[in-house]
Design a protein around this motif. Structure first.
Motif, PDB file in Angstrom:
ATOM      1  N   PRO B  65     -47.038 -34.458  66.304  1.00 35.70           N
ATOM      2  CA  PRO B  65     -48.100 -34.435  67.169  1.00 35.70           C
ATOM      3  C   PRO B  65     -47.472 -34.845  68.733  1.00 35.70           C
ATOM      4  O   PRO B  65     -47.145 -35.838  68.684  1.00 35.70           O
ATOM      5  CB  PRO B  65     -49.384 -35.288  66.884  1.00 35.70           C
ATOM      6  CG  PRO B  65     -49.110 -35.643  65.579  1.00 35.70           C
ATOM      7  CD  PRO B  65     -47.603 -35.300  65.248  1.00 35.70           C
ATOM      8  N   GLY B  66     -47.454 -33.954  69.400  1.00 34.59           N
ATOM      9  CA  GLY B  66     -46.868 -34.113  70.815  1.00 34.59           C
ATOM     10  C   GLY B  66     -45.464 -33.521  70.879  1.00 34.59           C
ATOM     11  O   GLY B  66     -44.886 -33.976  72.071  1.00 34.59           O
ATOM     12  N   GLY B  67     -44.825 -33.183  69.882  1.00 33.02           N
ATOM     13  CA  GLY B  67     -43.304 -32.570  69.967  1.00 33.02           C
ATOM     14  C   GLY B  67     -42.898 -32.054  68.991  1.00 33.02           C
ATOM     15  O   GLY B  67     -43.539 -32.023  67.867  1.00 33.02           O
ATOM     16  N   SER B  71     -37.989 -29.803  71.349  1.00 36.87           N
ATOM     17  CA  SER B  71     -38.470 -30.547  72.561  1.00 36.87           C
ATOM     18  C   SER B  71     -37.649 -31.760  72.714  1.00 36.87           C
ATOM     19  O   SER B  71     -37.188 -32.048  73.803  1.00 36.87           O
ATOM     20  CB  SER B  71     -39.804 -30.391  72.725  1.00 36.87           C
ATOM     21  OG  SER B  71     -40.466 -31.067  71.832  1.00 36.87           O
ATOM     22  N   LEU B  72     -37.609 -32.528  71.747  1.00 37.72           N
ATOM     23  CA  LEU B  72     -37.000 -33.791  71.659  1.00 37.72           C
ATOM     24  C   LEU B  72     -35.677 -33.961  72.185  1.00 37.72           C
ATOM     25  O   LEU B  72     -35.111 -34.758  72.973  1.00 37.72           O
ATOM     26  CB  LEU B  72     -37.234 -34.416  70.406  1.00 37.72           C
ATOM     27  CG  LEU B  72     -37.115 -35.971  70.328  1.00 37.72           C
ATOM     28  CD1 LEU B  72     -38.342 -36.914  70.900  1.00 37.72           C
ATOM     29  CD2 LEU B  72     -37.335 -36.365  68.676  1.00 37.72           C
ATOM     30  N   ALA B 179     -47.004 -42.028  66.162  1.00 38.14           N
ATOM     31  CA  ALA B 179     -47.240 -40.847  65.746  1.00 38.14           C
ATOM     32  C   ALA B 179     -46.313 -40.305  64.518  1.00 38.14           C
ATOM     33  O   ALA B 179     -46.926 -39.406  63.836  1.00 38.14           O
ATOM     34  CB  ALA B 179     -47.039 -40.193  67.038  1.00 38.14           C
ATOM     35  N   VAL B 180     -45.127 -40.334  64.782  1.00 43.66           N
ATOM     36  CA  VAL B 180     -44.196 -39.904  63.798  1.00 43.66           C
ATOM     37  C   VAL B 180     -44.279 -40.442  62.295  1.00 43.66           C
ATOM     38  O   VAL B 180     -44.406 -39.748  61.422  1.00 43.66           O
ATOM     39  CB  VAL B 180     -42.722 -40.040  64.161  1.00 43.66           C
ATOM     40  CG1 VAL B 180     -41.797 -39.935  63.175  1.00 43.66           C
ATOM     41  CG2 VAL B 180     -42.440 -39.218  65.409  1.00 43.66           C
ATOM     42  N   MET B 181     -44.685 -41.789  62.408  1.00 44.43           N
ATOM     43  CA  MET B 181     -45.146 -42.518  61.326  1.00 44.43           C
ATOM     44  C   MET B 181     -46.306 -41.864  60.428  1.00 44.43           C
ATOM     45  O   MET B 181     -46.452 -41.420  59.325  1.00 44.43           O
ATOM     46  CB  MET B 181     -45.238 -43.856  61.432  1.00 44.43           C
ATOM     47  CG  MET B 181     -44.919 -44.863  60.247  1.00 44.43           C
ATOM     48  SD  MET B 181     -45.698 -46.398  60.379  1.00 44.43           S
ATOM     49  CE  MET B 181     -47.110 -45.859  60.468  1.00 44.43           C
ATOM     50  N   LEU B 182     -47.249 -41.902  61.460  1.00 44.15           N
ATOM     51  CA  LEU B 182     -48.413 -41.021  60.650  1.00 44.15           C
ATOM     52  C   LEU B 182     -48.184 -39.691  60.178  1.00 44.15           C
ATOM     53  O   LEU B 182     -48.760 -39.064  59.100  1.00 44.15           O
ATOM     54  CB  LEU B 182     -49.626 -40.979  61.911  1.00 44.15           C
ATOM     55  CG  LEU B 182     -49.937 -42.492  62.097  1.00 44.15           C
ATOM     56  CD1 LEU B 182     -51.089 -42.361  63.422  1.00 44.15           C
ATOM     57  CD2 LEU B 182     -50.722 -43.369  61.154  1.00 44.15           C
ATOM     58  N   LEU B 193     -53.433 -39.963  67.133  1.00 44.56           N
ATOM     59  CA  LEU B 193     -52.339 -40.127  68.256  1.00 44.56           C
ATOM     60  C   LEU B 193     -51.092 -39.326  68.323  1.00 44.56           C
ATOM     61  O   LEU B 193     -50.623 -38.595  67.334  1.00 44.56           O
ATOM     62  CB  LEU B 193     -51.833 -41.424  67.911  1.00 44.56           C
ATOM     63  CG  LEU B 193     -50.807 -42.255  68.668  1.00 44.56           C
ATOM     64  CD1 LEU B 193     -51.855 -43.015  69.744  1.00 44.56           C
ATOM     65  CD2 LEU B 193     -50.107 -43.072  68.083  1.00 44.56           C
ATOM     66  N   THR B 194     -50.905 -39.075  69.839  1.00 44.60           N
ATOM     67  CA  THR B 194     -49.931 -38.001  70.124  1.00 44.60           C
ATOM     68  C   THR B 194     -48.577 -38.805  70.459  1.00 44.60           C
ATOM     69  O   THR B 194     -48.751 -39.743  71.199  1.00 44.60           O
ATOM     70  CB  THR B 194     -50.291 -37.177  71.322  1.00 44.60           C
ATOM     71  OG1 THR B 194     -51.459 -36.719  70.866  1.00 44.60           O
ATOM     72  CG2 THR B 194     -49.313 -36.132  71.509  1.00 44.60           C
ATOM     73  N   SER B 195     -47.543 -38.140  70.159  1.00 47.68           N
ATOM     74  CA  SER B 195     -46.215 -38.817  70.812  1.00 47.68           C
ATOM     75  C   SER B 195     -46.173 -38.952  72.267  1.00 47.68           C
ATOM     76  O   SER B 195     -46.734 -38.042  72.975  1.00 47.68           O
ATOM     77  CB  SER B 195     -44.977 -38.167  70.134  1.00 47.68           C
ATOM     78  OG  SER B 195     -43.703 -38.487  70.850  1.00 47.68           O
TER      79      SER B 195
END
Lengths: 379, 334
Positions: B65-67, B71-72, B179-182, B193-195
């Motif tokens: 979520p968020g990327g 994009s990273l 966010a990555v963990m979730l 939750l968004t990165s």
């Protein structure tokens, strides 16, 4: 945080005895206490003693040895909770002495964060045996039981090293009643997460049988401070009971469904605690109906009676005394000297729930020589 | 190529499949700046002090979520240039793709990479693709190298930090890590939750004119605590942080409480830590807070006058040392 502050103010307003020792059972409690700097905030006289609730710390050395040998000799995929990977066993430097070293030596060792991951790994590699080295307390055993009850892939077996928390505290208290002994603490903070599963009532024996103020607490500042307040108030008023300062999560009776799963899948018997010895009725084992999933049956016993210091603590390591609350972490002669997080000797310096590791990580750098201070037990 | 749904080893063999993959996917998303007929690209229109940085990206899951890894791979490298006081100009991209990777997914990730670079105003001028055999890679790894020019008269570095300087953070910490963990769904937890993954150029540009700006860094792996230790290592000064001043979102706090994590060690991908003179600290804060990305910025600590540890005053008023990260943070099992 306001709630925590209010409890702190209430504690500060109480008359404080010259010495009041509160044992917190869980590594999670100790982490919160150290991370919030609670010791520096409480009135002088209140001592917070880390207790036996670190599953990695009490996991028997021979169980870790068995896991290492299974990974190396039986060519299984060995999965374990991350903390377990770095705990050293006794042995010559030339041999892998931890699961992490076994992995470096070519074994397939993988850290997992939950039983679901162990199932997934087994499912992804159907042709290969996966062994889940499951060490933990009731909080970990309940999901392991649920996993087994639900059914696991044929190629997954469990190397179980589960322990119940209350028998360790019962042993400490019983020992304290022996002639010439006294319990090393005046009050108990009982584990919140374990109580969520098993019910707070498990801890009734502490106030009932031993007359010690007891309060169940979670891992938040507010819950812990409420429990400390409760213990002080109980001692002051003389009305000793089991208080529940985690009541919104740990309900009376606990979680009946989780308990039913534990009963269905596991039996309870005497079990060894690292460096401490056998504690009656403290260990989980698999019910015969789940014997097919028992790694101890599926694979050969790798214990080696010739091995030096098999089952013992490393030389000089006082982890067992730390776990029993007999000394503070920095009273161990190895603390901060030979034993540090980057080269741990005892399990308490490995796990994030180990008192030594927590004290080191939150800044306690000064080792205290055991001669120069009074130990926790004898003022 | 159009018939293929999955990457094969032949997509990396230099032949037709590889040529078609590059043309139909990479060039399409990267635009005209990428000339595949040359072995090396000239960098036109660039003058001043050149700065270069490189980074590898191996995130799991590849989309969160968020990327996503595309994009990273742009943000991560541009952010390193931005906090060093540079204006990013050019980017190179290496893609290491695992055999069997779904081409539609690759297309989506590389499109995101191209879009992110365009939004940041940087041109992708060179690249390479390799295909690794099944089981030898994590699906997709990306490596990006960024080239930029140092902003004139801007001279940032750890060596400029002085006692009494203030530490600022541009926004809530730990969003990316949690966010990555979730998204990995390891713990049976889920959440909205968004990165925080983002390009930090607006944040770094906002402070360029401040004479009291000493040093900037983006807290990524190892989080805020690791940046404070980099400062402490280099300067020798201790540091005092205020827990109540450090912005942490409620869901991050909740997950940390549940699993026993410490937010100070969790990764961010779109935040900046700045060290600013005492005089200019409030100005820096106002400049950041005027930006949407910096709405939750805060002054979180002070550089001490002596050597010592990084000390955190907790919200209850207690103190603890924020130690250097030892192992990867683990969830508690108790």
């Amino acid at each position: 945080m306001d709630e925590a502050r209010r409890w702190l103010e209430r504690i500060r307003a109480l008359p404080i005895p010259p010495r009041f020792r509160i044992m917190n059972v869980c590594g999670g409690h100790e982490r919160t206490i150290s991370m919030a700097g609670l010791r520096s905030l409480l009135p002088a006289g209140i001592e917070l003693i880390p207790g036996p609730g670190c599953p990695v710390c009490v996991c028997p050395e021979e169980d870790i040895f068995q896991a290492i040998r299974l990974a190396l000799d039986e060519k299984v995929t060995l999965v374990a909770f991350g903390d377990m990977l770095r705990v050293p066993v006794n042995g010559p430097r030339s041999e892998p002495r931890s699961l992490e070293e076994a992995r470096a030596a070519g074994a397939d060792v993988r850290p997992v964060a939950s039983p679901m991951e162990a199932v997934r790994i087994a499912r992804d590699t159907p042709g290969r045996e996966t062994v889940f080295f499951a060490a933990g307390f009731e909080t970990t055993m309940a999901p392991v039981a649920a996993m087994l009850a639900e059914g696991v892939p044929e190629n997954l077996s469990i190397l179980l090293s589960g322990r119940k928390t209350w028998p360790a505290v019962a042993m400490l208290l019983a020992d304290g009643q022996k002639p010439g002994q006294q319990p090393g603490f005046d009050a108990l903070i009982a584990p919140g997460h374990v109580s969520t599963i098993m019910g707070p009532e498990e801890w009734r024996f502490v106030p009932g049988q031993y007359g010690l103020p007891t309060a169940v607490a979670g891992f938040q500042n507010a819950s812990l401070l409420a429990a400390i307040y409760s213990a002080l108030r109980q001692a002051q008023s003389g009305r000793i009971f089991l208080d529940n300062c985690y009541a919104n999560v740990a309900h009376p009776g606990g979680n009946p469904q989780a308990q039913a799963l534990l009963d269905q899948v596991m039996t309870v018997g005497d079990a060894n605690w690292r460096g401490i010895g056998t504690i009656a009725g403290s260990g989980f084992a698999l019910q015969p109906a789940y014997g097919a999933q028992d790694a101890r049956r599926r694979f050969p016993d790798c214990s080696d009676p010739q091995r030096r210091r098999a089952g013992e603590m490393p030389p000089g390591c006082a982890c067992a005394q730390v776990v029993l609350g007999q000394i503070y972490p920095n009273q161990c002669p190895l603390y901060g000297r030979a034993c540090q997080p980057r080269h741990p000797i005892g399990p308490c310096m490995v796990s994030d729930e180990g008192a030594c590791r927590i004290w080191w990580a939150t800044g306690v750098r000064e080792p205290v020589s055991p001669e120069s201070v009074s130990s926790v037990e004898s003022p | 190529m159009h018939d293929d749904r999955y990457i094969q080893l032949a997509h990396g063999n230099g032949g037709r499949r590889m040529r078609e993959l590059i043309a139909s996917l990479f060039v399409r998303h990267f635009g005209d700046s990428l000339n595949t007929q040359r072995d090396a690209a000239p960098l036109p229109d660039i003058s001043g002090d050149l700065m270069i940085t490189t980074d590898s990206f191996t995130v799991n899951p590849l989309e969160f979520p968020g990327g996503n890894i595309g994009s990273l791979a742009v943000h991560g490298t541009l952010n390193d240039l931005a906090v060093a006081g540079a204006e990013p100009r050019y980017l190179t991209v290496n893609a290491l793709i695992e055999e069997g990777f779904e081409i539609a997914r690759l297309d989506r990730l590389i499109a995101s990479l191209g879009d992110t670079a365009r939004e940041a105003g940087v041109a992708i001028v060179a690249g390479d693709t390799k295909v690794v055999a099944r089981g030898e890679g994590g699906g997709l790894y990306l490596v990006t190298t960024g080239i930029g020019t140092r902003v004139p008269r801007l001279n940032l570095g750890l060596e400029h930090i002085e006692p009494g300087d203030r530490l600022l953070v541009s926004g809530p910490i730990g969003d990316h890590g949690i966010a990555v963990m979730l998204a990995r769904e390891q713990f049976g937890l889920s959440g909205s939750l968004t990165s925080d993954a983002a390009c930090v150029l607006p944040l770094t540009r906002a402070l360029h004119a401040l004479p009291g700006l000493r040093f900037m860094r983006d807290p990524t792996r190892g989080g805020l605590a690791t940046v404070t230790h980099e400062i402490r290592e280099a300067t020798g000064y201790g540091m005092s942080l205020e827990e109540s001043a450090v912005p942490v979102r409620a869901p991050v706090k909740a997950v940390c409480e549940m699993l026993g994590y410490d937010p100070y060690y969790l990764a961010c991908e779109g935040r900046v830590v700045a060290v600013v003179s005492e005089q200019d600290a409030e100005k820096a804060l106002a400049l950041w807070r005027a930006l949407p990305q910096g709405a939750d910025a805060a002054i979180i600590g002070t550089i001490d006058h002596k050597t010592g540890p990084v000390v955190l005053t907790t919200s209850l008023g207690g103190q603890r040392v924020l130690d250097e990260l030892e192992d990867d943070p683990l969830p508690r099992i108790c």
